[in-house]
Structures are given as C-alpha cells and as structure tokens.
Design a protein around this motif. Sequence first.
Motif, PDB file in Angstrom:
ATOM      1  N   SER A   1      42.041 -32.062  31.593  1.00  0.00           N
ATOM      2  CA  SER A   1      42.933 -31.103  32.246  1.00  0.00           C
ATOM      3  C   SER A   1      42.325 -30.466  33.492  1.00  0.00           C
ATOM      4  O   SER A   1      43.051 -29.924  34.326  1.00  0.00           O
ATOM      5  CB  SER A   1      43.304 -29.974  31.264  1.00  0.00           C
ATOM      6  N   LEU A   2      41.031 -30.492  33.611  1.00  0.00           N
ATOM      7  CA  LEU A   2      40.312 -29.799  34.678  1.00  0.00           C
ATOM      8  C   LEU A   2      40.631 -30.382  36.052  1.00  0.00           C
ATOM      9  O   LEU A   2      40.500 -31.589  36.259  1.00  0.00           O
ATOM     10  CB  LEU A   2      38.815 -29.907  34.404  1.00  0.00           C
TER      11      LEU A   2
ATOM     12  N   VAL B   1      35.853 -21.128  33.763  1.00  0.00           N
ATOM     13  CA  VAL B   1      36.156 -22.219  34.683  1.00  0.00           C
ATOM     14  C   VAL B   1      35.886 -21.744  36.109  1.00  0.00           C
ATOM     15  O   VAL B   1      36.483 -20.756  36.561  1.00  0.00           O
ATOM     16  CB  VAL B   1      37.627 -22.678  34.546  1.00  0.00           C
TER      17      VAL B   1
ATOM     18  N   THR C   1      32.855 -26.077  41.375  1.00  0.00           N
ATOM     19  CA  THR C   1      31.549 -26.710  41.502  1.00  0.00           C
ATOM     20  C   THR C   1      31.006 -26.383  42.893  1.00  0.00           C
ATOM     21  O   THR C   1      31.733 -25.871  43.749  1.00  0.00           O
ATOM     22  CB  THR C   1      31.652 -28.238  41.351  1.00  0.00           C
TER      23      THR C   1
ATOM     24  N   TRP D   1      45.152 -23.765  34.591  1.00  0.00           N
ATOM     25  CA  TRP D   1      44.058 -24.445  35.283  1.00  0.00           C
ATOM     26  C   TRP D   1      44.062 -24.194  36.784  1.00  0.00           C
ATOM     27  O   TRP D   1      43.099 -24.534  37.464  1.00  0.00           O
ATOM     28  CB  TRP D   1      44.113 -25.942  34.994  1.00  0.00           C
ATOM     29  N   THR D   2      45.137 -23.630  37.309  1.00  0.00           N
ATOM     30  CA  THR D   2      45.230 -23.430  38.755  1.00  0.00           C
ATOM     31  C   THR D   2      45.083 -21.971  39.156  1.00  0.00           C
ATOM     32  O   THR D   2      45.042 -21.670  40.341  1.00  0.00           O
ATOM     33  CB  THR D   2      46.584 -23.961  39.288  1.00  0.00           C
TER      34      THR D   2
ATOM     35  N   ARG E   1      36.215 -28.420  39.933  1.00  0.00           N
ATOM     36  CA  ARG E   1      36.043 -27.315  38.986  1.00  0.00           C
ATOM     37  C   ARG E   1      35.120 -27.771  37.859  1.00  0.00           C
ATOM     38  O   ARG E   1      34.979 -28.962  37.601  1.00  0.00           O
ATOM     39  CB  ARG E   1      37.388 -26.885  38.397  1.00  0.00           C
ATOM     40  N   ARG E   2      34.535 -26.817  37.183  1.00  0.00           N
ATOM     41  CA  ARG E   2      33.691 -27.094  36.009  1.00  0.00           C
ATOM     42  C   ARG E   2      34.003 -26.038  34.954  1.00  0.00           C
ATOM     43  O   ARG E   2      34.561 -24.990  35.254  1.00  0.00           O
ATOM     44  CB  ARG E   2      32.218 -27.077  36.399  1.00  0.00           C
ATOM     45  N   TRP E   3      33.617 -26.354  33.716  1.00  0.00           N
ATOM     46  CA  TRP E   3      33.927 -25.439  32.615  1.00  0.00           C
ATOM     47  C   TRP E   3      32.729 -25.332  31.685  1.00  0.00           C
ATOM     48  O   TRP E   3      31.888 -26.223  31.607  1.00  0.00           O
ATOM     49  CB  TRP E   3      35.153 -25.914  31.839  1.00  0.00           C
TER      50      TRP E   3
ATOM     51  N   ALA F   1      39.609 -29.996  27.947  1.00  0.00           N
ATOM     52  CA  ALA F   1      39.060 -29.472  29.206  1.00  0.00           C
ATOM     53  C   ALA F   1      38.734 -30.612  30.163  1.00  0.00           C
ATOM     54  O   ALA F   1      39.038 -30.538  31.357  1.00  0.00           O
ATOM     55  CB  ALA F   1      37.820 -28.623  28.927  1.00  0.00           C
ATOM     56  N   GLU F   2      38.157 -31.672  29.648  1.00  0.00           N
ATOM     57  CA  GLU F   2      37.787 -32.801  30.507  1.00  0.00           C
ATOM     58  C   GLU F   2      39.000 -33.489  31.128  1.00  0.00           C
ATOM     59  O   GLU F   2      38.939 -33.924  32.270  1.00  0.00           O
ATOM     60  CB  GLU F   2      36.956 -33.815  29.722  1.00  0.00           C
TER      61      GLU F   2
END
Length: 165
Positions: free
Chosen positions: A85-86, A150, A153, A120-121, A90-92, A82-83
């Motif tokens: 690829s984000l 996701v 922010t 992710w998009t 954005r945040r997860w 996640a870190e």
Amino acid sequence: MVNVHELWRTTSAIPFVGPRLFSLAFAQAAPYFATIRPRFTVVEPNHVELVIPKRRRVHNHLKTVHAIALCNGLEAAMGALAEVSLPPGRRWIPKGMEVTYTAKAVSDVTCIAETDPAQWTGSDPDLPVRVRGVLADGTVVIEGTIRLWVTATRAGERASAERGE
C-alpha cells in the motif's frame, strides 16, 4: 528490496502451490513470522488476509491459539499490507499495537489488516492499521490497531524539495 505485490501476483498464479510459496518467502524476510506458518490468502493494497493454522506449536495451556501467535499473525498481515500500500518515496515502521482478545481461538484464525487508501496520502505520519483475527464461523477472537510511522525516504525528501513542496 523485493516488491511484495509483484511477488504475490507472480507466485499466487502458480497452481496449487503459489500462495504457499509466497508465504514461505515472506516469512523468510522476518524469520519470526515462520513460527506461525502463515498462509496468505489475499494480498492487495489496503487489504491483506492470512491464516494461522491451529497446531500444537502455537497452543497455549488451554490448547487454543496463543495470544502472542495471534499478534504475530496480525503483524505479518500488517507488514504485507504496508508493503503493498505504501506510495513510492515513503517508508514505514511499526510504533505500537493495541489489541483486545475477544474469544478463544479454538481453530485456524484468519488475520486481517485493513486501511483506507486516503490514509497513505495524508501528511500525518501516524497511520493506524485496523487488524482482527476471525474464526471460520465469523467469531472475532482478537481485534485492534497497529500504528505505523510513515515518512518520506531521503530520496522522497529530495524529490519533494525539488518540486518546492
């Protein structure tokens, strides 16, 4: 916040000890991960692998790797994925995990987390991450999905509003 992908690129380039340094640093971010002593081997957008060494500390009563240790490894792999690829802005946060134990974990286990770039998009905040744990001989000992939530922010929301989105 530390850029996980940059940390991986920097530390993994150090001969002999690089991946171990990354693994130690990553485990300090969420100290519970240190209980399994993860050894990251691949850290790329949409694909992360780490190894949980089979040792007494992670055994169950059958002297195999405990199911919760396996889940911990899958969550560590998912977190690194996640870190790296984000997208920016954005945040997860994890919101659930569903796993099936498919075989005894009788040796070291490679935990794998994977996504597709398009996930992710999209506009859907529900993002499933495919996870599995595999022995060296290819036996899958655990598999499932970790669901992420996701969202943008606050800074990402402001940027979208300024663009009129």
